[in-house]
Motif scaffolding. Structure first.
Motif, PDB file in Angstrom:
ATOM      1  N   LYS A  25       7.430 -13.983   5.099  1.00  0.00           N
ATOM      2  CA  LYS A  25       6.417 -13.087   4.829  1.00  0.00           C
ATOM      3  C   LYS A  25       5.167 -13.377   3.797  1.00  0.00           C
ATOM      4  O   LYS A  25       4.743 -12.687   3.260  1.00  0.00           O
ATOM      5  CB  LYS A  25       7.150 -11.829   4.259  1.00  0.00           C
ATOM      6  N   LEU A  26       5.102 -14.721   3.647  1.00  0.00           N
ATOM      7  CA  LEU A  26       4.426 -15.302   2.570  1.00  0.00           C
ATOM      8  C   LEU A  26       2.778 -15.289   3.089  1.00  0.00           C
ATOM      9  O   LEU A  26       1.733 -15.233   1.937  1.00  0.00           O
ATOM     10  CB  LEU A  26       4.671 -16.754   2.153  1.00  0.00           C
ATOM     11  N   GLY A  27       2.583 -15.039   4.203  1.00  0.00           N
ATOM     12  CA  GLY A  27       1.135 -15.279   4.675  1.00  0.00           C
ATOM     13  C   GLY A  27       0.157 -14.229   4.012  1.00  0.00           C
ATOM     14  O   GLY A  27      -0.655 -14.716   3.496  1.00  0.00           O
ATOM     15  N   PRO A  28       0.516 -13.069   4.168  1.00  0.00           N
ATOM     16  CA  PRO A  28      -0.196 -11.900   3.599  1.00  0.00           C
ATOM     17  C   PRO A  28      -0.571 -12.267   2.083  1.00  0.00           C
ATOM     18  O   PRO A  28      -1.731 -11.921   1.401  1.00  0.00           O
ATOM     19  CB  PRO A  28       0.307 -10.594   3.970  1.00  0.00           C
ATOM     20  N   PHE A  29       0.602 -12.520   1.407  1.00  0.00           N
ATOM     21  CA  PHE A  29       0.334 -12.770  -0.149  1.00  0.00           C
ATOM     22  C   PHE A  29      -0.411 -13.890  -0.360  1.00  0.00           C
ATOM     23  O   PHE A  29      -1.374 -13.927  -1.464  1.00  0.00           O
ATOM     24  CB  PHE A  29       1.751 -12.982  -0.716  1.00  0.00           C
ATOM     25  N   ALA A  30      -0.537 -14.845   0.369  1.00  0.00           N
ATOM     26  CA  ALA A  30      -1.240 -16.278   0.097  1.00  0.00           C
ATOM     27  C   ALA A  30      -2.796 -15.727   0.356  1.00  0.00           C
ATOM     28  O   ALA A  30      -3.687 -16.307  -0.311  1.00  0.00           O
ATOM     29  CB  ALA A  30      -0.661 -17.212   0.959  1.00  0.00           C
ATOM     30  N   ASP A  31      -3.032 -14.874   1.300  1.00  0.00           N
ATOM     31  CA  ASP A  31      -4.368 -14.588   1.881  1.00  0.00           C
ATOM     32  C   ASP A  31      -4.958 -13.437   0.760  1.00  0.00           C
ATOM     33  O   ASP A  31      -6.199 -13.785   0.388  1.00  0.00           O
ATOM     34  CB  ASP A  31      -4.437 -13.832   3.200  1.00  0.00           C
ATOM     35  N   ASP A  32      -4.172 -12.366   0.153  1.00  0.00           N
ATOM     36  CA  ASP A  32      -4.697 -11.660  -0.534  1.00  0.00           C
ATOM     37  C   ASP A  32      -3.542 -10.963  -1.537  1.00  0.00           C
ATOM     38  O   ASP A  32      -2.796 -10.085  -0.940  1.00  0.00           O
ATOM     39  CB  ASP A  32      -5.646 -10.411   0.273  1.00  0.00           C
ATOM     40  N   LEU A  33      -3.478 -11.621  -2.527  1.00  0.00           N
ATOM     41  CA  LEU A  33      -2.043 -11.385  -3.437  1.00  0.00           C
ATOM     42  C   LEU A  33      -2.149  -9.841  -3.904  1.00  0.00           C
ATOM     43  O   LEU A  33      -1.195  -9.355  -3.546  1.00  0.00           O
ATOM     44  CB  LEU A  33      -2.073 -11.949  -4.558  1.00  0.00           C
ATOM     45  N   THR A  61      -3.547  -7.167  -2.741  1.00  0.00           N
ATOM     46  CA  THR A  61      -3.280  -6.091  -1.652  1.00  0.00           C
ATOM     47  C   THR A  61      -1.993  -6.120  -0.984  1.00  0.00           C
ATOM     48  O   THR A  61      -1.369  -5.214  -0.698  1.00  0.00           O
ATOM     49  CB  THR A  61      -4.286  -6.535  -0.452  1.00  0.00           C
ATOM     50  N   ALA A  62      -1.555  -7.345  -0.760  1.00  0.00           N
ATOM     51  CA  ALA A  62      -0.121  -7.469  -0.124  1.00  0.00           C
ATOM     52  C   ALA A  62       0.999  -7.158  -1.136  1.00  0.00           C
ATOM     53  O   ALA A  62       1.844  -6.487  -0.684  1.00  0.00           O
ATOM     54  CB  ALA A  62       0.167  -9.006   0.086  1.00  0.00           C
ATOM     55  N   PHE A  63       0.914  -7.252  -2.410  1.00  0.00           N
ATOM     56  CA  PHE A  63       1.560  -6.868  -3.415  1.00  0.00           C
ATOM     57  C   PHE A  63       1.674  -5.436  -3.294  1.00  0.00           C
ATOM     58  O   PHE A  63       2.923  -4.808  -3.456  1.00  0.00           O
ATOM     59  CB  PHE A  63       1.379  -7.409  -4.624  1.00  0.00           C
ATOM     60  N   LEU A  64       0.639  -4.728  -3.279  1.00  0.00           N
ATOM     61  CA  LEU A  64       0.775  -3.202  -3.426  1.00  0.00           C
ATOM     62  C   LEU A  64       1.062  -2.827  -2.334  1.00  0.00           C
ATOM     63  O   LEU A  64       1.953  -1.719  -2.161  1.00  0.00           O
ATOM     64  CB  LEU A  64      -0.889  -2.808  -3.813  1.00  0.00           C
ATOM     65  N   ALA A  65       0.745  -3.271  -1.244  1.00  0.00           N
ATOM     66  CA  ALA A  65       1.371  -2.895   0.071  1.00  0.00           C
ATOM     67  C   ALA A  65       3.101  -2.930   0.313  1.00  0.00           C
ATOM     68  O   ALA A  65       3.634  -1.980   0.818  1.00  0.00           O
ATOM     69  CB  ALA A  65       1.006  -3.534   1.304  1.00  0.00           C
ATOM     70  N   TYR A  66       3.392  -4.032  -0.367  1.00  0.00           N
ATOM     71  CA  TYR A  66       4.807  -4.426  -0.284  1.00  0.00           C
ATOM     72  C   TYR A  66       5.592  -3.135  -1.361  1.00  0.00           C
ATOM     73  O   TYR A  66       6.563  -2.645  -0.946  1.00  0.00           O
ATOM     74  CB  TYR A  66       5.201  -5.614  -0.624  1.00  0.00           C
ATOM     75  N   ALA A  67       4.819  -3.022  -2.514  1.00  0.00           N
ATOM     76  CA  ALA A  67       5.414  -2.212  -3.430  1.00  0.00           C
ATOM     77  C   ALA A  67       5.619  -0.716  -2.860  1.00  0.00           C
ATOM     78  O   ALA A  67       6.520   0.155  -3.153  1.00  0.00           O
ATOM     79  CB  ALA A  67       4.647  -2.231  -4.673  1.00  0.00           C
ATOM     80  N   ASN A  68       4.611  -0.248  -2.245  1.00  0.00           N
ATOM     81  CA  ASN A  68       4.573   1.134  -1.695  1.00  0.00           C
ATOM     82  C   ASN A  68       5.287   1.286  -0.575  1.00  0.00           C
ATOM     83  O   ASN A  68       5.439   2.364  -0.044  1.00  0.00           O
ATOM     84  CB  ASN A  68       3.089   1.684  -1.551  1.00  0.00           C
ATOM     85  N   ALA A  69       5.896   0.245   0.113  1.00  0.00           N
ATOM     86  CA  ALA A  69       6.670   0.358   1.186  1.00  0.00           C
ATOM     87  C   ALA A  69       8.237   0.425   0.766  1.00  0.00           C
ATOM     88  O   ALA A  69       9.183   0.831   1.650  1.00  0.00           O
ATOM     89  CB  ALA A  69       6.573  -0.626   2.363  1.00  0.00           C
ATOM     90  N   LEU A  70       8.758   0.313  -0.495  1.00  0.00           N
ATOM     91  CA  LEU A  70       9.729   0.207  -0.906  1.00  0.00           C
ATOM     92  C   LEU A  70      10.500   1.767  -0.905  1.00  0.00           C
ATOM     93  O   LEU A  70       9.803   2.780  -1.554  1.00  0.00           O
ATOM     94  CB  LEU A  70       9.907  -0.012  -2.409  1.00  0.00           C
ATOM     95  N   PRO A  71      11.690   1.994  -0.275  1.00  0.00           N
ATOM     96  CA  PRO A  71      12.048   2.997   0.074  1.00  0.00           C
ATOM     97  C   PRO A  71      12.525   4.018  -1.608  1.00  0.00           C
ATOM     98  O   PRO A  71      13.032   3.422  -2.359  1.00  0.00           O
ATOM     99  CB  PRO A  71      13.385   3.104   0.625  1.00  0.00           C
ATOM    100  N   GLY A  72      11.779   5.178  -1.759  1.00  0.00           N
ATOM    101  CA  GLY A  72      11.868   5.763  -2.829  1.00  0.00           C
ATOM    102  C   GLY A  72      11.187   5.332  -4.106  1.00  0.00           C
ATOM    103  O   GLY A  72      11.342   6.300  -5.422  1.00  0.00           O
ATOM    104  N   ALA A  73      10.378   4.326  -3.872  1.00  0.00           N
ATOM    105  CA  ALA A  73       9.801   3.872  -5.111  1.00  0.00           C
ATOM    106  C   ALA A  73       8.532   4.782  -5.489  1.00  0.00           C
ATOM    107  O   ALA A  73       7.922   5.561  -4.502  1.00  0.00           O
ATOM    108  CB  ALA A  73       9.077   2.477  -5.143  1.00  0.00           C
ATOM    109  N   PRO A  74       8.030   4.946  -6.591  1.00  0.00           N
ATOM    110  CA  PRO A  74       7.080   5.484  -7.142  1.00  0.00           C
ATOM    111  C   PRO A  74       5.516   4.863  -6.604  1.00  0.00           C
ATOM    112  O   PRO A  74       5.529   3.813  -6.450  1.00  0.00           O
ATOM    113  CB  PRO A  74       7.012   5.670  -8.667  1.00  0.00           C
ATOM    114  N   PRO A  75       4.613   5.690  -6.135  1.00  0.00           N
ATOM    115  CA  PRO A  75       3.252   5.092  -5.802  1.00  0.00           C
ATOM    116  C   PRO A  75       2.885   4.208  -6.803  1.00  0.00           C
ATOM    117  O   PRO A  75       2.687   4.429  -8.056  1.00  0.00           O
ATOM    118  CB  PRO A  75       2.541   6.393  -5.575  1.00  0.00           C
TER     119      PRO A  75
END
Length: 426
Positions: free
Chosen positions: A234-242, A244-258
């Protein structure tokens, strides 16, 4: 410090981070004279790439150092985590006999406090800005260190030399210590978040998503630390735009706050290829503690507590001998090495756990046995606590993964499945 050899010490410790400061304080409590060296010149210096978590196994040592109440006053958070898994939530603190908590505290709070506590002892010389280059030898044994400070050469002699200088330890490299390394199949990124709504108050949240892992840790100063450990594919998107990829990953975590971009304080930091390393912690007249002895996968958040534990193991194995003998004779060096053998034996108690973590660091998915243990922990309080105690290193890996432990979990899981089937059939 000038180029002249400084007065002899009982112990010279290279590295004034958690392990080094803890060892200096505990040696000083025994009346020994300590030189505590660090290449950094600022007493407020701190490690950035860290989960900022202290597992419960380190809590008694923090108390021994006299640091617990001071850190709590600075906002250190006492916490027991909750774990999201594909088979359900694990809540170790839901039972009446709640397990011992760990602590969340940022290294920018922890490191300077420990350094100051060490410096407060008159028998500790905190020597900042001293970059060690190699080891002194005398009569065939390690007798201290040498290096440079503001361009001037220095030497520090001591009966025992301690390497607490991290993953790329100069002491370990100079001594040519044997080590074994393993690659990591996950990468990691860390962000400090401010103003984030904490859905579970002071509880740390963990996601074991098989094989990805993530943590959300409430910390001092109103900061939450979010750490993600995705598999390398899954490294590709993080290498391209850290960001954006970090926020997308964080907001996909089940039950995590926005999590929004404005929550992020400072930079998102991380590492792409963090290998684990196990190094022989003892040599002729020297010892290694903390990350210098074992660099563990940060996924388990155990590094800070093991820094404290290895420091305590070393001090408990050597302090009495050092206080009872004061000379630099050959017999004294033999006594030092005998005491170091005791430290090596104590340190070996961590080996099974380190092997387990190193194996899991490869990025694999859970085995059938692990899935069974985790599934049982989602619906049985005792199994939930055992899962937590294992992850906190309060019980050894060989106990948690024993045939007896697995059989007990299997029985409980089978009874649970039968009860669910019975309810569904009524």
């Amino acid at each position: 410090m000038t180029s002249k050899a400084r007065e002899n010490y009982d112990v010279v410790i290279v590295g004034a981070s958690i392990a080094g400061c803890a060892a200096a304080i505990m040696y000083a409590q025994q009346g020994l004279r300590i030189a505590l060296l660090d290449a950094r010149s600022d007493i407020r210096a701190h490690k950035v790439l860290c989960t900022h978590h202290l597992q419960p196994c380190g809590a008694p040592i923090l108390q021994r150092l006299g640091a617990t109440e001071k850190l709590l006053a600075l906002g250190m958070v006492e916490t027991v985590p909750k774990f999201w898994t594909p088979w359900g939530m694990i809540t170790p603190d839901a039972a009446e006999n709640s397990p011992p908590p760990g602590f969340n505290v940022r290294r920018e709070t922890l490191d300077p406090l420990l350094r100051q506590l060490a410096n407060d002892y008159q028998n500790v010389d905190l020597l900042l800005g001293h970059r060690v280059s190699g080891l002194l030898t005398k009569n065939g044994t390690t007798a201290g260190v040498y290096g440079t400070e503001q361009g001037s050469a220095f030497t520090v002699e001591a009966r025992l030399t301690v390497g607490a200088d991290g993953k790329d330890s100069t002491v370990a490299r100079s001594a040519r210590c044997d080590s074994v390394s393993a690659s990591n199949g996950r990468f990691s990124y860390f962000a400090q978040l401010s103003g984030l709504e904490r859905p579970d108050g002071e509880s740390s949240l963990s996601w074991f998503m098989d094989p990805d892992v993530a943590y959300l840790l409430p910390n001092d100063g109103g900061i939450s630390v979010l750490v993600v450990f995705p598999a390398l594919d899954k490294l590709g998107p993080f290498a391209d735009d850290l960001s954006t990829a970090f926020l997308a990953y964080a907001n996909a975590l089940p039950g995590a706050p926005p999590v929004r971009r404005e929550h992020i304080v400072g930079k998102i930091v991380g590492t792409k290829h963090f290998s684990t390393t196990l190094t022989d912690p003892v040599g002729n007249g020297f010892a290694l503690i903390g990350d210098a002895a074992a660099t563990n996968d940060p996924l388990w958040g155990i590094g800070c507590s093991w820094a404290l534990e290895t420091a305590q193991m070393l001090v408990d194995a050597t302090a009495q001998m050092l206080t009872e003998t004061t000379s630099h004779t050959l017999d004294s060096h033999r006594n030092v090495n005998a005491a170091l053998t005791e430290y090596r034996s104590a340190r070996a108690s961590m080996t099974k756990h380190i092997d387990y973590m190193s194996g899991y660091a490869g990025g694999r998915k859970f085995t059938a046995i692990e899935r069974l243990l985790i599934s049982a922990a989602t619906h049985d309080h005792d199994e939930a606590q055992r899962f937590y105690l294992f992850g906190s290193r309060l019980i050894p890996a060989e106990q948690y993964l024993s045939t007896r432990s697995v059989a007990r979990a299997a029985q409980k899981h089978l009874r649970h499945c039968l009860r669910r089937r019975s309810v569904a059939g009524t």
